[in-house]
Write a protein that holds these residues in place. Structure first.
Motif, PDB file in Angstrom:
ATOM      1  N   PRO A  72       0.810  -1.225   0.000  1.00 25.67           N
ATOM      2  CA  PRO A  72       0.000   0.000   0.000  1.00 25.67           C
ATOM      3  C   PRO A  72       0.840   1.271   0.000  1.00 25.67           C
ATOM      4  O   PRO A  72       0.422   2.307  -0.532  1.00 25.67           O
ATOM      5  N   LYS A 147      -4.434  10.943   0.813  1.00 21.42           N
ATOM      6  CA  LYS A 147      -4.601   9.891   1.805  1.00 21.42           C
ATOM      7  C   LYS A 147      -5.477  10.388   2.954  1.00 21.42           C
ATOM      8  O   LYS A 147      -5.241  11.454   3.525  1.00 21.42           O
ATOM      9  N   ARG A 157     -10.010   0.751   5.735  1.00 22.64           N
ATOM     10  CA  ARG A 157      -8.937   0.550   6.703  1.00 22.64           C
ATOM     11  C   ARG A 157      -9.463   0.079   8.061  1.00 22.64           C
ATOM     12  O   ARG A 157      -8.764  -0.605   8.802  1.00 22.64           O
ATOM     13  N   ASP A 207      -6.140  -7.579   1.817  1.00 25.16           N
ATOM     14  CA  ASP A 207      -5.872  -6.837   3.045  1.00 25.16           C
ATOM     15  C   ASP A 207      -6.599  -5.486   3.003  1.00 25.16           C
ATOM     16  O   ASP A 207      -6.551  -4.781   1.989  1.00 25.16           O
ATOM     17  N   ASN A 209      -5.836  -2.660   4.091  1.00 22.86           N
ATOM     18  CA  ASN A 209      -4.953  -1.541   3.755  1.00 22.86           C
ATOM     19  C   ASN A 209      -4.689  -1.466   2.253  1.00 22.86           C
ATOM     20  O   ASN A 209      -4.525  -0.375   1.698  1.00 22.86           O
ATOM     21  N   TRP A 210      -4.641  -2.613   1.588  1.00 17.42           N
ATOM     22  CA  TRP A 210      -4.493  -2.625   0.122  1.00 17.42           C
ATOM     23  C   TRP A 210      -5.788  -2.154  -0.540  1.00 17.42           C
ATOM     24  O   TRP A 210      -5.756  -1.373  -1.492  1.00 17.42           O
TER      25      TRP A 210
END
Length: 288
Positions: A72, A147, A157, A207, A209-210
């Motif tokens: 990420p 972000k 997340r 995941d 986060n990915w």
């Protein structure tokens, strides 16, 4: 009815796994899934097409059964998926006749198609086509300012990612409003490859986060790809929660847009039969 199997394709930095419906000599259809999902989540939509196509449905980088790096912290754009898809196309026994996909997979297929010497037909379900300003900001040196700015990324997340067993996930997800409108059996198909066993039970194959990084990695240029592909591309747009935001930009580049009623952005999960029929119709008109 053709029973799908799994096939691995060696890419430059790892292994791309794909769900394959074999049909020797038939035109090849390659379908790419949405962010956070996996190829098997689309079984109900794709299986009826197996009588007329050889279908290759890869698990994209960071998803499902594929074994490819997914960091990420260095993720900038969906061009990485376009590169992976190009490497996949090059390993097929014949060039794909139809490129299809949903959401991120649809946009990535569009990006990949623009790099091919011969343009296949594209049947794109709810591709993510955002305002040009978003993509320009994502290419700036200060792209990290994005972000945390996307609510959907922040939500990803925070996603739970650990359960004692698959049944616990099915119970939790079965009570969630997101899945309440899905066709029977689609959730089970998704969980079959969307979960991975570990020492404590199971966790998500993608995941969180990915998944979040994918929402923020908007440095690609789908409108440039649309200009190259032009009227070879066809888009199916949902009335609720659609990610086809820049419709005017697509139409100016020759892309046709059709509407499917009474569904959301997750149309392939909610109405797999109707989305299947739309893809089949695009293919029939284009390949006759």
């Amino acid at each position: 009815m053709t029973v799908p199997l799994y096939r691995d394709y060696r890419l430059s930095d790892g292994v791309l796994s794909a769900r394959v419906w074999t049909n020797s000599g038939a035109p090849v259809l390659v379908f790419a899934h949405a962010n956070g999902f996996c190829a098997r989540a689309y079984d109900q939509m794709l299986t009826p097409l197996a009588d007329r196509f050889e279908i290759i449905a890869p698990d994209l980088r960071g998803h499902g059964r594929s074994r490819l790096p997914a960091d990420p912290g260095t993720h900038r754009s969906w061009d990485v998926y376009a590169d992976d898809l190009r490497q996949l196309y090059d390993q097929l026994p014949q060039p794909p006749a139809i490129l299809s996909g949903h959401s991120m997979g649809a946009a990535s297929s569009l990006l990949a198609a623009a790099r091919l010497p011969t343009r296949p037909v594209l049947a794109l379900v709810e591709p993510v086509i955002l305002p040009l300003s978003v993509n320009l900001v994502a290419r700036w040196p200060l792209h990290n300012l994005l972000k945390g700015r996307f609510g959907i990324a922040n939500q990803a997340r925070r996603r739970a990612n650990g359960w004692p067993d698959r049944a616990a996930v099915a119970r939790r997800y079965g009570r969630h409003k997101t899945f309440s409108s899905w066709a029977p059996g689609v959730l089970e198909d998704y969980l079959a490859d969307g979960l991975v066993a570990d020492d404590n039970g199971v966790h998500l194959a993608c995941d969180p986060n990915w998944e979040a990084a994918n929402y923020e990695a908007q440095g690609h240029d789908c409108l440039r790809a649309a200009r190259i592909v032009g009227d070879r591309a066809h888009v199916l747009k949902a009335p609720r929660g659609s990610t086809v935001v820049n419709q005017a930009g697509l139409r100016r580049r020759g892309v046709s847009i059709e509407r499917i009623d009474a569904v959301s952005h997750l149309a392939p999960m909610e109405a797999p039969d109707r989305v299947c029929a739309w893809i089949a119709g695009i293919a029939q008109r284009a390949l006759r």
